[in-house]
Design a protein around this motif. Structure first.
Motif, PDB file in Angstrom:
ATOM      1  N   GLY A  28       0.803  -1.197   0.000  1.00 57.29           N
ATOM      2  CA  GLY A  28       0.000   0.000   0.000  1.00 57.29           C
ATOM      3  C   GLY A  28       0.841   1.254   0.000  1.00 57.29           C
ATOM      4  N   ALA A  29       1.994   1.195  -0.676  1.00 61.85           N
ATOM      5  CA  ALA A  29       2.838   2.375  -0.783  1.00 61.85           C
ATOM      6  C   ALA A  29       2.052   3.475  -1.491  1.00 61.85           C
ATOM      7  CB  ALA A  29       4.106   2.045  -1.560  1.00 61.85           C
ATOM      8  N   SER A  30       2.583   4.652  -1.482  1.00 65.12           N
ATOM      9  CA  SER A  30       1.856   5.781  -2.049  1.00 65.12           C
ATOM     10  C   SER A  30       1.563   5.556  -3.524  1.00 65.12           C
ATOM     11  CB  SER A  30       2.662   7.066  -1.872  1.00 65.12           C
ATOM     12  OG  SER A  30       3.723   7.104  -2.804  1.00 65.12           O
ATOM     13  N   PRO A  31       0.405   6.008  -3.972  1.00 63.95           N
ATOM     14  CA  PRO A  31       0.062   5.887  -5.388  1.00 63.95           C
ATOM     15  C   PRO A  31       1.080   6.584  -6.294  1.00 63.95           C
ATOM     16  CG  PRO A  31      -1.873   6.502  -4.115  1.00 63.95           C
ATOM     17  CD  PRO A  31      -0.693   6.563  -3.188  1.00 63.95           C
ATOM     18  N   THR A  32       1.658   7.652  -5.803  1.00 62.83           N
ATOM     19  CA  THR A  32       2.658   8.375  -6.584  1.00 62.83           C
ATOM     20  C   THR A  32       3.881   7.502  -6.836  1.00 62.83           C
ATOM     21  OG1 THR A  32       1.913  10.449  -5.611  1.00 62.83           O
ATOM     22  CG2 THR A  32       4.087  10.452  -6.652  1.00 62.83           C
ATOM     23  N   GLU A  33       4.313   6.769  -5.807  1.00 61.78           N
ATOM     24  CA  GLU A  33       5.464   5.879  -5.943  1.00 61.78           C
ATOM     25  C   GLU A  33       5.167   4.740  -6.917  1.00 61.78           C
ATOM     26  OE1 GLU A  33       8.563   3.395  -3.090  1.00 61.78           O
ATOM     27  OE2 GLU A  33       6.806   4.346  -2.212  1.00 61.78           O
ATOM     28  N   ALA A  34       3.998   4.154  -6.814  1.00 60.25           N
ATOM     29  CA  ALA A  34       3.614   3.066  -7.716  1.00 60.25           C
ATOM     30  C   ALA A  34       3.514   3.573  -9.150  1.00 60.25           C
ATOM     31  CB  ALA A  34       2.287   2.454  -7.274  1.00 60.25           C
ATOM     32  N   LEU A  35       2.937   4.738  -9.338  1.00 53.79           N
ATOM     33  CA  LEU A  35       2.812   5.314 -10.676  1.00 53.79           C
ATOM     34  C   LEU A  35       4.173   5.638 -11.268  1.00 53.79           C
ATOM     35  CD1 LEU A  35       0.974   6.227 -12.941  1.00 53.79           C
ATOM     36  CD2 LEU A  35       0.742   8.426 -11.775  1.00 53.79           C
ATOM     37  N   SER A  36       5.078   6.128 -10.445  1.00 54.27           N
ATOM     38  CA  SER A  36       6.435   6.425 -10.898  1.00 54.27           C
ATOM     39  C   SER A  36       7.138   5.150 -11.374  1.00 54.27           C
ATOM     40  CB  SER A  36       7.220   7.082  -9.767  1.00 54.27           C
ATOM     41  OG  SER A  36       8.567   7.264 -10.128  1.00 54.27           O
TER      42      SER A  36
END
Length: 109
Positions: A28-36
């Motif tokens: 559940g890491a940040s969506p920004t990190e996953a998108l990156s």
């Protein structure tokens, strides 16, 4: 000395034994990190000449973008399927494979 070697993932500090590796995953890491990571995966696959696999990476990236826009959880089944397809098409020496594994860890698969 134990001859049992477990090479699977372990969540939490409960992997004891010879050569044991402790990994604590933060799903559940940040969506920004996953998108990156997904964006980097698309770029890496295109650079390696894997256009069909890059399309699968775009599926992952697109699902993350849509989920964020619609303020809903990402469809993990859809992402998992695309990541599995990508990992089957890559060789162990590919930089894309490391990104697939890291992205899988981020979303908890």
């Amino acid at each position: 000395m134990s001859t049992f070697n477990f090479h699977g993932e372990v969540s939490g500090p409960s992997n004891f034994g010879d050569g044991g590796r402790i990994e604590i995953h933060h799903h559940g890491a940040s969506p920004t990190e996953a998108l990156s990571l997904a964006t980097e995966l698309v770029r890496q696959l295109r650079n390696e000449g894997h256009s069909a696999l890059a399309a699968q990476a775009e599926t992952v990236r697109g699902e993350l973008v849509e989920a964020e826009e619609e303020q809903r959880p990402a469809d993990h089944g859809r992402i998992r399927q695309a990541l599995q397809t990508i990992s089957l098409g890559l060789t162990a020496s590919s930089g894309g494979l490391a990104l697939v594994q890291e992205l899988g860890h981020l979303i908890g698969h």
